[in-house]
Design an enzyme around this catalytic site. Structure first.
Site, PDB file in Angstrom:
ATOM      1  N   ASP A 175       9.089  94.044-102.075  1.00 58.59           N
ATOM      2  CA  ASP A 175       9.560  93.416-103.311  1.00 58.59           C
ATOM      3  C   ASP A 175       9.835  91.943-103.073  1.00 58.59           C
ATOM      4  O   ASP A 175      10.601  91.591-102.167  1.00 58.59           O
ATOM      5  CB  ASP A 175      10.862  94.076-103.787  1.00 58.59           C
ATOM      6  CG  ASP A 175      10.645  95.465-104.355  1.00 58.59           C
ATOM      7  OD1 ASP A 175       9.518  95.746-104.817  1.00 58.59           O
ATOM      8  OD2 ASP A 175      11.598  96.262-104.336  1.00 58.59           O
ATOM      9  N   ARG A 209       7.766 106.554-101.268  1.00 59.33           N
ATOM     10  CA  ARG A 209       6.679 105.616-101.033  1.00 59.33           C
ATOM     11  C   ARG A 209       6.573 105.249 -99.560  1.00 59.33           C
ATOM     12  O   ARG A 209       7.584 105.227 -98.843  1.00 59.33           O
ATOM     13  CB  ARG A 209       6.808 104.367-101.908  1.00 59.33           C
ATOM     14  CG  ARG A 209       8.017 103.504-101.702  1.00 59.33           C
ATOM     15  CD  ARG A 209       9.253 103.891-102.509  1.00 59.33           C
ATOM     16  NE  ARG A 209       9.061 104.319-103.872  1.00 59.33           N
ATOM     17  CZ  ARG A 209       8.932 103.490-104.902  1.00 59.33           C
ATOM     18  NH1 ARG A 209       8.968 102.205-104.736  1.00 59.33           N
ATOM     19  NH2 ARG A 209       8.802 103.973-106.107  1.00 59.33           N
ATOM     20  N   ARG A 268      -1.478 102.284 -97.460  1.00 56.39           N
ATOM     21  CA  ARG A 268      -1.904 103.434 -98.282  1.00 56.39           C
ATOM     22  C   ARG A 268      -0.814 103.873 -99.244  1.00 56.39           C
ATOM     23  O   ARG A 268      -0.550 105.050 -99.419  1.00 56.39           O
ATOM     24  CB  ARG A 268      -2.315 104.620 -97.417  1.00 56.39           C
ATOM     25  CG  ARG A 268      -3.416 104.270 -96.472  1.00 56.39           C
ATOM     26  CD  ARG A 268      -4.000 105.504 -95.835  1.00 56.39           C
ATOM     27  NE  ARG A 268      -4.696 105.153 -94.607  1.00 56.39           N
ATOM     28  CZ  ARG A 268      -5.794 104.419 -94.558  1.00 56.39           C
ATOM     29  NH1 ARG A 268      -6.344 103.972 -95.649  1.00 56.39           N
ATOM     30  NH2 ARG A 268      -6.343 104.120 -93.411  1.00 56.39           N
ATOM     31  N   ASP A 316       7.166  99.648 -99.760  1.00 57.76           N
ATOM     32  CA  ASP A 316       7.491  98.848-100.924  1.00 57.76           C
ATOM     33  C   ASP A 316       7.805  97.447-100.415  1.00 57.76           C
ATOM     34  O   ASP A 316       8.638  97.298 -99.517  1.00 57.76           O
ATOM     35  CB  ASP A 316       8.782  99.443-101.517  1.00 57.76           C
ATOM     36  CG  ASP A 316       8.807  99.423-103.015  1.00 57.76           C
ATOM     37  OD1 ASP A 316       7.841  98.954-103.619  1.00 57.76           O
ATOM     38  OD2 ASP A 316       9.810  99.898-103.552  1.00 57.76           O
TER      39      ASP A 316
HETATM   40  N1  ROI Z   1      16.399 103.743-102.656  1.00 57.97           N
HETATM   41  C1  ROI Z   1      16.638 103.180-101.468  1.00 57.97           C
HETATM   42  N2  ROI Z   1      17.732 103.539-100.797  1.00 57.97           N
HETATM   43  N3  ROI Z   1      15.817 102.241-100.919  1.00 57.97           N
HETATM   44  C2  ROI Z   1      14.700 101.825-101.574  1.00 57.97           C
HETATM   45  O1  ROI Z   1      13.959 100.967-101.050  1.00 57.97           O
HETATM   46  C3  ROI Z   1      14.416 102.383-102.836  1.00 57.97           C
HETATM   47  N4  ROI Z   1      13.335 102.001-103.546  1.00 57.97           N
HETATM   48  C4  ROI Z   1      13.085 102.491-104.754  1.00 57.97           C
HETATM   49  C5  ROI Z   1      13.963 103.526-105.401  1.00 57.97           C
HETATM   50  C6  ROI Z   1      13.124 104.759-105.673  1.00 57.97           C
HETATM   51  C7  ROI Z   1      14.507 102.935-106.693  1.00 57.97           C
HETATM   52  N5  ROI Z   1      15.065 103.913-104.568  1.00 57.97           N
HETATM   53  C8  ROI Z   1      15.305 103.354-103.359  1.00 57.97           C
HETATM   54  O2  ROI Z   1      12.036 102.043-105.406  1.00 57.97           O
END
Ligand code: ROI
Length: 161
Positions: free
Chosen positions: A101, A96, A86, A99
């Site tokens: 990546d 979030r 979600r 994430d």
């Molecule tokens: N900052 C941290 N420490 N870890 C993340 O996974 C992460 N991911 C993001 C942003 C908001 C840039 N900052 C983050 O997308």
């Protein structure tokens, strides 16, 4: 789907609604991706947010998978998993629930609207490089050794759990 097995690295991050559970659930989800094997998982790290500071700390980890999926097919799978958790994009660089990546896919250099490889910001991000080094200490990213990137990287904002 391509014939051969590819090595891919995935960065996981969460800072909402029980972030560690999101990351651990996502690691289980990765085990069930089609034609994909989860090969290695880093420890989880607690990390201070990069970007806007008025948001909770993150939990981050990195996983390696071996996959017969193409880069974009793997990306589709990762985005579907984000949706299962979600994920809402509340604001740019904001908090979030999950994430995922795609960091590296073999030695591929790719510049597509949906996908840039290696992941463009990874070389500056301690919360990616330290967990990556836990599972792939000898890795090189393009022409740069991960070890050399880490020499200049501060780990003050990271805590291995
Ligand atoms: N900052 C941290 N420490 N870890 C993340 O996974 C992460 N991911 C993001 C942003 C908001 C840039 N900052 C983050 O997308």
């Amino acid at each position: 789907m391509s014939e051969s097995v590819h090595h891919a690295y995935i960065g996981l991050g969460s800072n909402l609604n029980g972030p560690r559970q999101h990351v651990e659930k996502a690691l289980i989800n990765l085990q069930y991706l089609p034609v994909t094997t989860l090969v290695a998982v880093s420890p989880c790290y607690a990390s201070k947010p990069v970007g806007p500071q008025d948001q909770p700390d993150f939990i981050n980890a990195v996983a390696r998978v071996d996959t017969r999926l193409s880069p974009l097919a793997l990306l589709d799978q990762l985005q579907a998993l984000e949706q299962q958790h979600r994920r809402r994009r509340l604001r740019h660089w904001g908090p979030r629930t999950l994430d995922l990546d795609l960091l590296l896919f073999d030695d591929l250099d790719l510049d597509l609207p949906r996908l840039t490889l290696p992941h463009p910001a990874m070389q500056e991000r301690a919360f990616v490089l330290f967990p990556l080094a836990d599972i792939a200490p000898e890795l090189t990213i393009g022409a740069t050794r991960l070890k050399d990137l880490l020499l200049h990287m501060k780990d003050d904002d990271l805590q291995r759990l």
